[in-house]
Enzyme design. Structure first.
Site, PDB file in Angstrom:
ATOM      1  N   SER A 151       0.804  -1.230   0.000  1.00 48.00           N
ATOM      2  CA  SER A 151       0.000   0.000   0.000  1.00 48.00           C
ATOM      3  C   SER A 151       0.833   1.276   0.000  1.00 48.00           C
ATOM      4  O   SER A 151       0.298   2.375   0.103  1.00 48.00           O
ATOM      5  CB  SER A 151      -0.927   0.014   1.220  1.00 48.00           C
ATOM      6  OG  SER A 151      -0.164  -0.067   2.408  1.00 48.00           O
ATOM      7  N   ASN A 211      -2.095  -1.829  13.356  1.00 46.29           N
ATOM      8  CA  ASN A 211      -3.544  -1.563  13.395  1.00 46.29           C
ATOM      9  C   ASN A 211      -3.870  -0.295  14.172  1.00 46.29           C
ATOM     10  O   ASN A 211      -4.678   0.518  13.728  1.00 46.29           O
ATOM     11  CB  ASN A 211      -4.284  -2.759  13.998  1.00 46.29           C
ATOM     12  CG  ASN A 211      -4.064  -4.028  13.201  1.00 46.29           C
ATOM     13  OD1 ASN A 211      -3.454  -3.983  12.134  1.00 46.29           O
ATOM     14  ND2 ASN A 211      -4.536  -5.153  13.711  1.00 46.29           N
ATOM     15  N   THR A 232     -38.505  28.844  -9.287  1.00 48.32           N
ATOM     16  CA  THR A 232     -38.868  27.491  -8.876  1.00 48.32           C
ATOM     17  C   THR A 232     -39.152  26.744 -10.176  1.00 48.32           C
ATOM     18  O   THR A 232     -39.651  27.354 -11.129  1.00 48.32           O
ATOM     19  CB  THR A 232     -40.121  27.450  -7.965  1.00 48.32           C
ATOM     20  OG1 THR A 232     -41.244  27.892  -8.716  1.00 48.32           O
ATOM     21  CG2 THR A 232     -39.960  28.339  -6.738  1.00 48.32           C
ATOM     22  N   HIS A 233     -38.812  25.479 -10.212  1.00 44.62           N
ATOM     23  CA  HIS A 233     -38.937  24.672 -11.437  1.00 44.62           C
ATOM     24  C   HIS A 233     -38.185  25.316 -12.598  1.00 44.62           C
ATOM     25  O   HIS A 233     -38.550  25.120 -13.755  1.00 44.62           O
ATOM     26  CB  HIS A 233     -40.415  24.478 -11.833  1.00 44.62           C
ATOM     27  CG  HIS A 233     -41.293  24.053 -10.695  1.00 44.62           C
ATOM     28  ND1 HIS A 233     -41.577  22.743 -10.415  1.00 44.62           N
ATOM     29  CD2 HIS A 233     -41.921  24.786  -9.728  1.00 44.62           C
ATOM     30  CE1 HIS A 233     -42.364  22.665  -9.348  1.00 44.62           C
ATOM     31  NE2 HIS A 233     -42.570  23.894  -8.911  1.00 44.62           N
ATOM     32  N   SER A 257     -13.209  26.960 -27.744  1.00 43.71           N
ATOM     33  CA  SER A 257     -13.459  25.714 -28.463  1.00 43.71           C
ATOM     34  C   SER A 257     -12.374  25.547 -29.515  1.00 43.71           C
ATOM     35  O   SER A 257     -11.924  26.525 -30.114  1.00 43.71           O
ATOM     36  CB  SER A 257     -14.828  25.784 -29.140  1.00 43.71           C
ATOM     37  OG  SER A 257     -14.874  24.906 -30.242  1.00 43.71           O
ATOM     38  N   LYS A 275     -16.732  30.547 -29.215  1.00 39.47           N
ATOM     39  CA  LYS A 275     -17.163  30.019 -27.918  1.00 39.47           C
ATOM     40  C   LYS A 275     -16.425  30.606 -26.723  1.00 39.47           C
ATOM     41  O   LYS A 275     -15.255  30.902 -26.774  1.00 39.47           O
ATOM     42  CB  LYS A 275     -16.993  28.491 -27.889  1.00 39.47           C
ATOM     43  CG  LYS A 275     -17.939  27.731 -28.781  1.00 39.47           C
ATOM     44  CD  LYS A 275     -19.417  27.976 -28.497  1.00 39.47           C
ATOM     45  CE  LYS A 275     -19.886  27.370 -27.193  1.00 39.47           C
ATOM     46  NZ  LYS A 275     -19.920  25.909 -27.231  1.00 39.47           N
ATOM     47  N   ASN A 314     -16.605  29.147 -22.953  1.00 38.13           N
ATOM     48  CA  ASN A 314     -17.242  28.061 -22.205  1.00 38.13           C
ATOM     49  C   ASN A 314     -16.915  28.128 -20.710  1.00 38.13           C
ATOM     50  O   ASN A 314     -15.800  28.478 -20.328  1.00 38.13           O
ATOM     51  CB  ASN A 314     -16.804  26.706 -22.774  1.00 38.13           C
ATOM     52  CG  ASN A 314     -17.326  26.490 -24.186  1.00 38.13           C
ATOM     53  OD1 ASN A 314     -18.377  27.006 -24.538  1.00 38.13           O
ATOM     54  ND2 ASN A 314     -16.574  25.754 -24.988  1.00 38.13           N
ATOM     55  N   GLU A 355     -18.336  23.551 -14.990  1.00 36.38           N
ATOM     56  CA  GLU A 355     -18.784  22.215 -15.410  1.00 36.38           C
ATOM     57  C   GLU A 355     -17.983  21.116 -14.715  1.00 36.38           C
ATOM     58  O   GLU A 355     -18.517  20.068 -14.350  1.00 36.38           O
ATOM     59  CB  GLU A 355     -18.667  22.072 -16.927  1.00 36.38           C
ATOM     60  CG  GLU A 355     -19.675  22.930 -17.673  1.00 36.38           C
ATOM     61  CD  GLU A 355     -19.354  22.989 -19.158  1.00 36.38           C
ATOM     62  OE1 GLU A 355     -20.014  22.281 -19.917  1.00 36.38           O
ATOM     63  OE2 GLU A 355     -18.442  23.736 -19.541  1.00 36.38           O
ATOM     64  N   TYR A 391      -9.616  -5.429  13.307  1.00 37.71           N
ATOM     65  CA  TYR A 391      -8.993  -4.982  12.067  1.00 37.71           C
ATOM     66  C   TYR A 391      -9.138  -6.033  10.965  1.00 37.71           C
ATOM     67  O   TYR A 391      -8.996  -7.230  11.214  1.00 37.71           O
ATOM     68  CB  TYR A 391      -7.497  -4.680  12.296  1.00 37.71           C
ATOM     69  CG  TYR A 391      -6.805  -4.271  11.012  1.00 37.71           C
ATOM     70  CD1 TYR A 391      -6.841  -2.955  10.575  1.00 37.71           C
ATOM     71  CD2 TYR A 391      -6.167  -5.225  10.204  1.00 37.71           C
ATOM     72  CE1 TYR A 391      -6.258  -2.578   9.371  1.00 37.71           C
ATOM     73  CE2 TYR A 391      -5.574  -4.861   9.007  1.00 37.71           C
ATOM     74  CZ  TYR A 391      -5.626  -3.546   8.589  1.00 37.71           C
ATOM     75  OH  TYR A 391      -5.052  -3.182   7.410  1.00 37.71           O
ATOM     76  N   GLN A 438      -7.387  -1.173   4.649  1.00 36.37           N
ATOM     77  CA  GLN A 438      -6.305  -0.498   3.923  1.00 36.37           C
ATOM     78  C   GLN A 438      -6.864   0.364   2.782  1.00 36.37           C
ATOM     79  O   GLN A 438      -6.263   1.360   2.402  1.00 36.37           O
ATOM     80  CB  GLN A 438      -5.346  -1.552   3.373  1.00 36.37           C
ATOM     81  CG  GLN A 438      -4.189  -0.993   2.579  1.00 36.37           C
ATOM     82  CD  GLN A 438      -3.118  -2.040   2.369  1.00 36.37           C
ATOM     83  OE1 GLN A 438      -2.437  -2.417   3.316  1.00 36.37           O
ATOM     84  NE2 GLN A 438      -2.975  -2.536   1.157  1.00 36.37           N
ATOM     85  N   LYS A 461      -7.932   4.580   2.777  1.00 33.93           N
ATOM     86  CA  LYS A 461      -7.108   5.790   2.621  1.00 33.93           C
ATOM     87  C   LYS A 461      -7.246   6.423   1.235  1.00 33.93           C
ATOM     88  O   LYS A 461      -7.391   7.644   1.124  1.00 33.93           O
ATOM     89  CB  LYS A 461      -5.647   5.470   2.946  1.00 33.93           C
ATOM     90  CG  LYS A 461      -5.441   5.391   4.462  1.00 33.93           C
ATOM     91  CD  LYS A 461      -4.131   4.798   4.857  1.00 33.93           C
ATOM     92  CE  LYS A 461      -4.108   3.294   4.685  1.00 33.93           C
ATOM     93  NZ  LYS A 461      -5.127   2.595   5.522  1.00 33.93           N
TER      94      LYS A 461
HETATM   95  N1  ARG Z   1      -1.216  -1.045   5.410  1.00 28.73           N
HETATM   96  C1  ARG Z   1      -2.169  -1.401   6.407  1.00 28.73           C
HETATM   97  C2  ARG Z   1      -3.439  -0.526   6.301  1.00 28.73           C
HETATM   98  O1  ARG Z   1      -3.375   0.460   5.658  1.00 28.73           O
HETATM   99  C3  ARG Z   1      -1.590  -1.200   7.761  1.00 28.73           C
HETATM  100  C4  ARG Z   1      -2.152  -2.087   8.776  1.00 28.73           C
HETATM  101  C5  ARG Z   1      -1.757  -3.479   8.470  1.00 28.73           C
HETATM  102  N2  ARG Z   1      -2.131  -4.368   9.519  1.00 28.73           N
HETATM  103  C6  ARG Z   1      -2.120  -5.681   9.379  1.00 28.73           C
HETATM  104  N3  ARG Z   1      -2.474  -6.377  10.383  1.00 28.73           N
HETATM  105  N4  ARG Z   1      -1.754  -6.252   8.264  1.00 28.73           N
HETATM  106  O2  ARG Z   1      -4.465  -0.826   6.838  1.00 28.73           O
END
Ligand code: ARG
Length: 475
Positions: free
Chosen positions: A36, A123, A168-169, A290, A296, A298, A303, A330, A335, A338
């Site tokens: 990760s 964790n 309205t509308h 454009s 144009k 725009n 948007e 956990y 993971q 994030k």
């Molecule tokens: N990379 C993991 C996460 O973002 C960290 C925690 C990993 N814990 C584990 N028991 N493998 O959640």
């Protein structure tokens, strides 16, 4: 099939924190799939802060010598500085930001580095890092949205008398001022500010000391790190502390709703800058052209603010979906939180900044707006209410004025052109004086009810909006 059993080569040993019980290292494909660091390296400054704080917990418990703190701090600060400079830090075999930090501290500090993870788990560490990140992100979004609110309040101050049709509308309904209209967006944003504030409070709880799920047998005091990290509170239940992502959900929802509000504002900029409305012209710097049609201009920024809000809606679904079926405590699914949180916050920040830019680039065509505010029978409710004040039952008045509107429309006349005769024909209590309401300024001034568009009411709203934005500020 052979490849399925291939190991990571000797020279690229994975710097895993859990290799002791395994005879063979992770398969490269397994490692690539589970890794990760590309996403969570962004947590590095927070991981280092959490590491320095945990080191103090260990010192307080007598598990690290107090003299070692300065070298731990120095290495953490050095690593933070390298990150700030944008130096590449991740080795091919770093699994996540937590193992990267532990690897580097161990390489640099030997046994002191190898002691640092005592009583701690990734964790509770990842929950700590993410809470710190979300706390800062909430504060940043609160600040940004407050600036947007302030821009709207200042703008409104100068436009209390500037007419625009209220819709309205998407049909012209009653005349309002552009100040009143933008204040409506301002109040929606002030609720976003309050939500960012409460997302800040939700994140402000330390999970460090929860360990993997059930604390530790070591004599650690969880309040040491919590205080060190400036958390307002410490977790109550270790299992909840490592499983809870409510704080992240609060922030993603707050960011999503804010993007949705910006999208509605953007939609109006798109509409109003069309020739069909002709209320708004965007400065060159905030317009696009454009590649084919030379004429144009725009409103692409508006948007994109509108378009990107679609993904914000998806972020809420993605995060809540991620969480809904998870058993305690956990699970590696977590993971995936994030990437969702980061992109939700990044998008909200970018959309707020773009909206600030757009608001600075808008020029209103006040004449076009006033013309539109006077048209399409926008006075009809006001004439009806005049009759109500003359003791005519509302429904009878409504019917009579409806007939008047229809007649004038058939004859292509305005209310100003209506004769006393025709007024009287529609209702005996209608008089020539009622023609005054044809001027939308009369209608605007008369709408003095609570929270209404009359200038005095709008001035109160500007003050209330400023107060609301001030009340949710941090510190
Ligand atoms: N990379 C993991 C996460 O973002 C960290 C925690 C990993 N814990 C584990 N028991 N493998 O959640």
């Amino acid at each position: 099939m052979g490849a399925l059993h291939q190991e990571v080569g000797e020279d690229e040993q994975v710097s895993i924190t859990w290799d002791g019980r395994f005879e063979r290292g992770p398969h490269p494909s397994m490692f690539a799939f589970t890794r990760s660091i590309d996403v969570d390296l962004r947590l590095l400054p927070y991981d280092l802060a959490a590491t320095k704080a945990h080191a103090r917990t260990l010192v307080a418990a007598g598990l690290i010598a107090r003299e070692d703190l300065s070298s731990i701090d120095a290495e953490c600060d050095e690593l933070a500085a390298r990150y700030e400079r944008g130096e590449p830090l991740a080795a091919a075999n770093d699994e996540d930001v937590h193992s990267l930090v532990e690897r580097i501290l161990t390489e640099r500090l030997g046994d002191t580095g190898a002691r640092i993870h005592a009583g701690r788990s990734r964790n509770d560490l990842v929950a700590t890092d993410l809470r710190l990140w979300c706390r800062d992100a909430s504060a940043g979004l609160l600040d940004a949205v407050t600036r947007l609110i302030e821009t709207i309040a200042t703008f409104a101050e100068g436009q209390i008398d500037t007419l625009v049709p209220g819709y309205t509308h998407l049909q012209r309904a009653q005349p309002v001022s552009i100040a009143f209209h933008f204040l409506a967006h301002g109040f929606a944003l002030s609720r976003d500010a309050a939500r960012f504030r409460s997302a800040y409070e939700a994140a402000d709880v330390s999970p460090l000391g929860a360990g993997a799920l059930a604390g530790t047998t070591l004599p650690l005091d969880a309040t040491v790190a919590a205080r060190e990290l400036g958390f307002g509170r410490v977790f109550d239940n270790a299992m909840d502390a490592v499983s809870d992502r409510d704080f992240a959900s609060d922030l993603v929802y707050a960011a999503s709703l804010c993007c949705l509000h910006l999208s509605r504002l953007a939609e109006e900029i798109v509409l109003w800058s069309s020739a069909e409305f002709g209320f708004v012209r965007l400065a060159d710097e905030w317009s696009t052209g454009s590649s084919m049609m030379p004429q144009k201009r725009n409103p692409d920024v508006a948007e994109l603010v509108r378009g990107r809000a679609a993904a914000s809606v998806g972020d809420v679904t993605a995060l809540l979906g991620l969480l809904k079926g998870l058993p305690l405590a956990y699970n590696r699914d977590l993971q995936e939180d994030k990437a969702i949180v980061f992109r939700a916050v990044d998008r909200a920040e970018a959309s707020i900044a773009a909206t600030l830019g757009l608001l600075g680039a808008i020029r209103f065509d006040k004449e076009a707006m006033a013309r539109a505010a006077a048209g399409a029978g926008s006075w009809a409710t006001d004439v009806t209410e005049r009759l109500v004040m003359r003791d005519v039952p509302f429904r009878h008045a409504h019917r009579a004025v409806g007939g008047l509107v229809a007649d004038l429309e058939r004859e292509s006349l305005t209310l100003t052109e209506a004769t006393d005769d025709s007024l009287g024909r529609h209702h005996p209590k209608l008089t020539g004086d009622d023609r005054a309401v044809a001027d939308p300024r009369t209608g605007l001034a008369a709408r003095t009810s609570h929270g209404g568009p009359a200038p005095a009411r709008v001035a109160e709203q500007i003050a209330a909006l400023r107060l609301a934005a001030k009340d949710v500020r941090l510190g």
